[in-house]
Design a protein around this motif. Structure first.
Motif, mmCIF file in Angstrom:
data_model
loop_
_atom_site.group_PDB
_atom_site.id
_atom_site.type_symbol
_atom_site.label_atom_id
_atom_site.label_comp_id
_atom_site.label_asym_id
_atom_site.label_seq_id
_atom_site.Cartn_x
_atom_site.Cartn_y
_atom_site.Cartn_z
ATOM 1 N N PHE A 37 0.869 -1.175 -0.081
ATOM 2 C CA PHE A 37 0.018 -0.245 0.339
ATOM 3 C C PHE A 37 0.812 1.254 -0.013
ATOM 4 N N LYS A 47 -12.296 4.683 -3.153
ATOM 5 C CA LYS A 47 -12.749 3.688 -4.057
ATOM 6 C C LYS A 47 -13.403 2.462 -3.393
ATOM 7 N N GLN A 48 -12.905 2.187 -2.153
ATOM 8 C CA GLN A 48 -13.234 1.055 -1.133
ATOM 9 C C GLN A 48 -14.731 1.345 -0.775
ATOM 10 N N TYR A 62 -19.253 2.319 -7.593
ATOM 11 C CA TYR A 62 -17.996 2.039 -8.025
ATOM 12 C C TYR A 62 -17.961 1.871 -9.597
ATOM 13 N N MET A 71 -12.574 -7.322 -9.423
ATOM 14 C CA MET A 71 -11.605 -7.242 -8.366
ATOM 15 C C MET A 71 -10.396 -7.933 -8.444
ATOM 16 N N HIS A 75 -6.444 -6.996 -8.780
ATOM 17 C CA HIS A 75 -5.493 -7.216 -7.595
ATOM 18 C C HIS A 75 -4.298 -8.132 -8.109
ATOM 19 N N TRP A 88 -5.466 -8.837 5.994
ATOM 20 C CA TRP A 88 -6.579 -8.032 5.475
ATOM 21 C C TRP A 88 -7.702 -8.243 6.321
ATOM 22 N N LEU A 113 -16.723 -10.840 2.890
ATOM 23 C CA LEU A 113 -15.487 -10.130 2.593
ATOM 24 C C LEU A 113 -14.600 -11.586 2.734
#
Ligand code: HEM
Length: 128
Positions: A37, A47-48, A62, A71, A75, A88, A113
């Motif tokens: 990051f 964005k999140q 989004y 996604m 990533h 995370w 999640l």
């Protein structure tokens, strides 16, 4: 009566803003995640928040701004190992605790999640 979306049940924009505000400082200071990051924390928070809004059945904020989420593909430039997915998720649980997000809606959100985080894994653990 119309069935509420998870986005409404969780408390909408206000809750998601609090969540990302609690989450990203943890991510940026976690030694397992910090190397990935390097970008602007305020931009990734934004964005999140937009992504999680639509992830929970709220308006497609989004996609309206950034296009198809894809996604996993987004990533791929980052080495996401199983232990980074755990890190995370650790930060996310701590953030949920910090803002007092509890109950069934927390459990539902966290489980989704968790599935998504493991789906992002694209690199084996070093040395395995
Ligand atoms: C972007 C790491 C899981 C949603 C990013 C970025 C990194 C990252 C390094 C780029 C940051 C930047 O541009 O400065 C990780 C790691 C994960 C993970 C290590 C562990 C599994 C997730 C999950 C979600 C998610 C589970 C959604 C539920 C996003 C979003 C962005 C992002 C929305 C912004 C994409 C964009 O540039 O438009 N992530 N991520 N990430 N991540 Fe993750």
């Amino acid at each position: 009566a119309k069935t509420k979306t998870p986005y409404e049940l969780i408390g909408g924009e206000e809750t998601l803003q609090k969540l990302v505000d609690a989450f990203y400082p943890k991510v940026y200071s976690d030694p397992r995640l910090a190397p990935l990051f390097q970008g602007d924390m305020e931009l990734i928070k934004e964005k999140q928040r937009l992504f999680l809004t639509q992830f929970l059945g709220g308006p497609p904020l989004y996609s309206d701004r950034y296009g198809h989420p894809m996604m996993r593909a987004r990533h791929l430039p980052f080495e996401i190992t199983p232990s980074r997915a755990e890190a995370w998720l650790d930060c996310m649980r701590q953030a949920m605790d910090e803002i007092g997000l509890t109950g069934l809606i927390r459990d539902y959100f966290y489980e989704r999640l968790k599935l998504t985080a493991y789906h992002m894994v694209n690199t084996d653990e070093p040395g395995s």
